[in-house]
Design a protein around this motif. Structure first.
Motif, PDB file in Angstrom:
ATOM      1  N   TYR A  47       0.816  -1.504  -0.353  1.00 20.41           N
ATOM      2  CA  TYR A  47      -0.027   0.300  -0.078  1.00 20.41           C
ATOM      3  C   TYR A  47       0.475   1.499   0.499  1.00 20.41           C
ATOM      4  CZ  TYR A  47      -4.384  -2.657   0.337  1.00 20.41           C
ATOM      5  OH  TYR A  47      -5.452  -2.883  -0.312  1.00 20.41           O
ATOM      6  N   THR A  48       0.742   2.212  -1.431  1.00 18.70           N
ATOM      7  CA  THR A  48       1.624   3.472  -0.846  1.00 18.70           C
ATOM      8  C   THR A  48       0.511   4.498  -1.466  1.00 18.70           C
ATOM      9  OG1 THR A  48       1.590   3.146  -3.229  1.00 18.70           O
ATOM     10  CG2 THR A  48       3.356   2.428  -2.065  1.00 18.70           C
ATOM     11  N   TYR A  49       0.898   5.656  -1.336  1.00 20.47           N
ATOM     12  CA  TYR A  49      -0.372   6.353  -1.773  1.00 20.47           C
ATOM     13  C   TYR A  49       0.342   7.834  -2.615  1.00 20.47           C
ATOM     14  CZ  TYR A  49       2.528   9.868   1.015  1.00 20.47           C
ATOM     15  OH  TYR A  49       3.023  10.860   1.873  1.00 20.47           O
ATOM     16  N   ASN A  50      -0.224   8.099  -3.379  1.00 20.09           N
ATOM     17  CA  ASN A  50      -0.214   9.528  -4.597  1.00 20.09           C
ATOM     18  C   ASN A  50      -0.756  10.687  -4.238  1.00 20.09           C
ATOM     19  OD1 ASN A  50       1.322  10.533  -6.767  1.00 20.09           O
ATOM     20  ND2 ASN A  50      -0.006  10.893  -8.076  1.00 20.09           N
ATOM     21  N   ALA A  51       0.306  11.698  -3.506  1.00 24.68           N
ATOM     22  CA  ALA A  51      -0.517  13.123  -3.494  1.00 24.68           C
ATOM     23  C   ALA A  51      -0.333  14.117  -4.203  1.00 24.68           C
ATOM     24  CB  ALA A  51      -0.129  13.730  -2.036  1.00 24.68           C
ATOM     25  N   GLU A  52      -1.200  14.770  -5.140  1.00 20.94           N
ATOM     26  CA  GLU A  52      -1.054  15.609  -5.782  1.00 20.94           C
ATOM     27  C   GLU A  52      -1.908  16.341  -5.631  1.00 20.94           C
ATOM     28  OE1 GLU A  52      -2.999  14.696  -9.718  1.00 20.94           O
ATOM     29  OE2 GLU A  52      -1.896  12.183  -9.213  1.00 20.94           O
ATOM     30  N   ASP A  53      -1.869  17.922  -5.776  1.00 20.15           N
ATOM     31  CA  ASP A  53      -2.102  19.239  -5.978  1.00 20.15           C
ATOM     32  C   ASP A  53      -4.156  19.446  -4.447  1.00 20.15           C
ATOM     33  OD1 ASP A  53      -0.078  20.405  -6.598  1.00 20.15           O
ATOM     34  OD2 ASP A  53      -0.877  21.299  -8.648  1.00 20.15           O
ATOM     35  N   THR A  54      -4.234  19.041  -6.003  1.00 17.90           N
ATOM     36  CA  THR A  54      -5.920  18.362  -4.987  1.00 17.90           C
ATOM     37  C   THR A  54      -6.585  17.025  -5.042  1.00 17.90           C
ATOM     38  OG1 THR A  54      -6.798  18.253  -7.636  1.00 17.90           O
ATOM     39  CG2 THR A  54      -6.360  20.730  -6.117  1.00 17.90           C
ATOM     40  N   LYS A  55      -5.467  15.812  -4.706  1.00 18.96           N
ATOM     41  CA  LYS A  55      -6.017  14.688  -4.700  1.00 18.96           C
ATOM     42  C   LYS A  55      -4.949  13.391  -4.368  1.00 18.96           C
ATOM     43  CE  LYS A  55      -5.233  13.006  -9.253  1.00 18.96           C
ATOM     44  NZ  LYS A  55      -5.841  11.895 -10.419  1.00 18.96           N
ATOM     45  N   VAL A  56      -5.831  12.620  -3.399  1.00 18.85           N
ATOM     46  CA  VAL A  56      -4.906  11.355  -2.658  1.00 18.85           C
ATOM     47  C   VAL A  56      -5.233  10.213  -3.278  1.00 18.85           C
ATOM     48  CG1 VAL A  56      -3.925  10.721  -0.387  1.00 18.85           C
ATOM     49  CG2 VAL A  56      -4.293  13.411  -0.927  1.00 18.85           C
ATOM     50  N   GLU A  57      -4.894   9.689  -3.951  1.00 15.92           N
ATOM     51  CA  GLU A  57      -4.495   8.576  -4.496  1.00 15.92           C
ATOM     52  C   GLU A  57      -3.864   7.133  -3.348  1.00 15.92           C
ATOM     53  OE1 GLU A  57      -3.283   7.831  -8.163  1.00 15.92           O
ATOM     54  OE2 GLU A  57      -5.480   9.105  -9.118  1.00 15.92           O
ATOM     55  N   ILE A  58      -5.195   6.317  -3.287  1.00 11.27           N
ATOM     56  CA  ILE A  58      -4.222   5.326  -1.521  1.00 11.27           C
ATOM     57  C   ILE A  58      -4.739   3.859  -2.497  1.00 11.27           C
ATOM     58  CG2 ILE A  58      -4.148   4.420   0.792  1.00 11.27           C
ATOM     59  CD1 ILE A  58      -5.166   7.249   1.466  1.00 11.27           C
ATOM     60  N   GLY A  59      -3.760   2.740  -2.430  1.00 11.50           N
ATOM     61  CA  GLY A  59      -3.678   1.785  -2.848  1.00 11.50           C
ATOM     62  C   GLY A  59      -2.699   0.768  -2.995  1.00 11.50           C
ATOM     63  N   THR A  60      -2.953   0.420  -4.426  1.00 10.21           N
ATOM     64  CA  THR A  60      -1.927  -0.830  -3.954  1.00 10.21           C
ATOM     65  C   THR A  60      -1.898  -1.493  -5.931  1.00 10.21           C
ATOM     66  OG1 THR A  60      -0.945  -3.575  -3.658  1.00 10.21           O
ATOM     67  CG2 THR A  60      -3.784  -2.744  -3.641  1.00 10.21           C
ATOM     68  N   ALA A  61      -1.288  -2.111  -6.065  1.00 16.24           N
ATOM     69  CA  ALA A  61      -1.031  -2.987  -7.387  1.00 16.24           C
ATOM     70  C   ALA A  61      -1.025  -3.857  -7.574  1.00 16.24           C
ATOM     71  CB  ALA A  61       0.390  -2.225  -8.342  1.00 16.24           C
ATOM     72  N   LEU A  62      -1.181  -4.654  -6.304  1.00 17.05           N
ATOM     73  CA  LEU A  62      -1.486  -6.003  -6.367  1.00 17.05           C
ATOM     74  C   LEU A  62      -2.465  -6.614  -6.854  1.00 17.05           C
ATOM     75  CD1 LEU A  62       0.676  -6.862  -3.123  1.00 17.05           C
ATOM     76  CD2 LEU A  62       1.466  -7.219  -5.632  1.00 17.05           C
ATOM     77  N   ASP A  63      -3.129  -7.725  -7.325  1.00 14.14           N
ATOM     78  CA  ASP A  63      -4.089  -8.010  -8.017  1.00 14.14           C
ATOM     79  C   ASP A  63      -5.577  -8.218  -7.032  1.00 14.14           C
ATOM     80  OD1 ASP A  63      -3.683  -6.617  -9.732  1.00 14.14           O
ATOM     81  OD2 ASP A  63      -2.796  -8.979 -11.028  1.00 14.14           O
ATOM     82  N   TYR A  64      -4.705  -9.159  -6.354  1.00 14.22           N
ATOM     83  CA  TYR A  64      -5.105  -9.748  -5.633  1.00 14.22           C
ATOM     84  C   TYR A  64      -5.464  -9.558  -4.255  1.00 14.22           C
ATOM     85  CZ  TYR A  64      -1.336 -10.313  -2.009  1.00 14.22           C
ATOM     86  OH  TYR A  64      -0.751 -10.522  -1.031  1.00 14.22           O
ATOM     87  N   ALA A  65      -5.698  -7.780  -3.833  1.00 11.45           N
ATOM     88  CA  ALA A  65      -6.241  -6.985  -3.539  1.00 11.45           C
ATOM     89  C   ALA A  65      -7.444  -6.605  -3.052  1.00 11.45           C
ATOM     90  CB  ALA A  65      -5.438  -5.991  -3.406  1.00 11.45           C
ATOM     91  N   LYS A  66      -7.899  -6.399  -4.413  1.00 12.42           N
ATOM     92  CA  LYS A  66      -9.373  -6.451  -4.476  1.00 12.42           C
ATOM     93  C   LYS A  66     -10.537  -8.186  -4.072  1.00 12.42           C
ATOM     94  CE  LYS A  66      -9.257  -7.335  -9.727  1.00 12.42           C
ATOM     95  NZ  LYS A  66      -8.165  -6.846 -10.260  1.00 12.42           N
ATOM     96  N   HIS A  67      -9.676  -9.010  -4.174  1.00 10.40           N
ATOM     97  CA  HIS A  67     -10.352 -10.422  -3.685  1.00 10.40           C
ATOM     98  C   HIS A  67     -10.510 -10.504  -2.661  1.00 10.40           C
ATOM     99  CE1 HIS A  67     -10.559 -11.446  -8.067  1.00 10.40           C
ATOM    100  NE2 HIS A  67      -8.930 -11.643  -8.304  1.00 10.40           N
ATOM    101  N   VAL A  68      -8.889 -10.109  -1.719  1.00 14.04           N
ATOM    102  CA  VAL A  68      -9.119 -10.501  -0.412  1.00 14.04           C
ATOM    103  C   VAL A  68     -10.471  -8.436   0.485  1.00 14.04           C
ATOM    104  CG1 VAL A  68      -7.560  -9.377   1.746  1.00 14.04           C
ATOM    105  CG2 VAL A  68      -6.699 -10.546  -0.434  1.00 14.04           C
ATOM    106  N   GLU A  69     -10.639  -7.846  -0.502  1.00 17.72           N
ATOM    107  CA  GLU A  69     -11.413  -6.727   0.633  1.00 17.72           C
ATOM    108  C   GLU A  69     -12.331  -7.180  -0.160  1.00 17.72           C
ATOM    109  OE1 GLU A  69     -12.505  -2.862   1.607  1.00 17.72           O
ATOM    110  OE2 GLU A  69     -11.155  -3.920   1.858  1.00 17.72           O
ATOM    111  N   PHE A  70     -12.475  -7.721  -1.372  1.00 17.86           N
ATOM    112  CA  PHE A  70     -14.390  -7.626  -1.769  1.00 17.86           C
ATOM    113  C   PHE A  70     -14.591  -9.212  -1.903  1.00 17.86           C
ATOM    114  CE2 PHE A  70     -12.595  -3.906  -3.922  1.00 17.86           C
ATOM    115  CZ  PHE A  70     -14.786  -2.891  -2.732  1.00 17.86           C
ATOM    116  N   LYS A  71     -14.542 -10.193  -1.488  1.00 24.85           N
ATOM    117  CA  LYS A  71     -14.584 -11.447  -1.267  1.00 24.85           C
ATOM    118  C   LYS A  71     -15.900 -11.897  -0.115  1.00 24.85           C
ATOM    119  CE  LYS A  71     -12.370 -16.191  -1.944  1.00 24.85           C
ATOM    120  NZ  LYS A  71     -11.435 -16.686  -2.339  1.00 24.85           N
ATOM    121  N   PRO A  72     -16.753 -11.983  -0.138  1.00 27.22           N
ATOM    122  CA  PRO A  72     -17.203 -12.111   1.047  1.00 27.22           C
ATOM    123  C   PRO A  72     -16.458 -13.455   1.720  1.00 27.22           C
ATOM    124  CG  PRO A  72     -18.671 -13.512  -0.680  1.00 27.22           C
ATOM    125  CD  PRO A  72     -17.530 -12.646  -1.664  1.00 27.22           C
TER     126      PRO A  72
END
Length: 103
Positions: A47-72
């Motif tokens: 997990y990392t973040y990218n902050a720009e002038d008016t926005k922040v993105e927090i996330g990961t490039a790992l494909d399986y992260a969405k399965h961990v987050e959204f799987k029942p």
């Protein structure tokens, strides 16, 4: 005589906003990492973040992260990202108020 400080104020607002976004990135990423389930630790470290002038993105490039987050949960899912970010909403507001409040 009136002095036009508009450009100085705009610059201060832009800098304060940029600083607030950076701090939100640090705080948000730390909270997500603290709540990320760990098997090998790879997801937590990714997990990392990218902050720009008016926005922040927090996330990961790992494909399986969405399965961990959204799987029942009864199928092995372990949601952590959304709850971590939602739990920090008040803190994010405080960060913005702190950075912009002095202008």
């Amino acid at each position: 005589m009136l002095v036009d400080n508009t450009n100085e104020i705009i610059d201060k607002i832009k800098q304060a906003t940029k600083n607030a976004c950076n701090e939100i990135g640090v705080v948000g990423t730390a909270e997500v990492k603290a709540n990320t389930p760990v098997d090998t630790g790879k997801l937590r470290r990714s997990y990392t973040y990218n902050a720009e002038d008016t926005k922040v993105e927090i996330g990961t490039a790992l494909d399986y992260a969405k399965h961990v987050e959204f799987k029942p949960t009864n199928a092995g899912g372990r949601p952590h990202f959304r709850t971590s970010i939602e739990s920090q909403t008040g803190e994010f507001i405080n960060i913005i108020e702190t950075h912009l409040g002095g202008i």
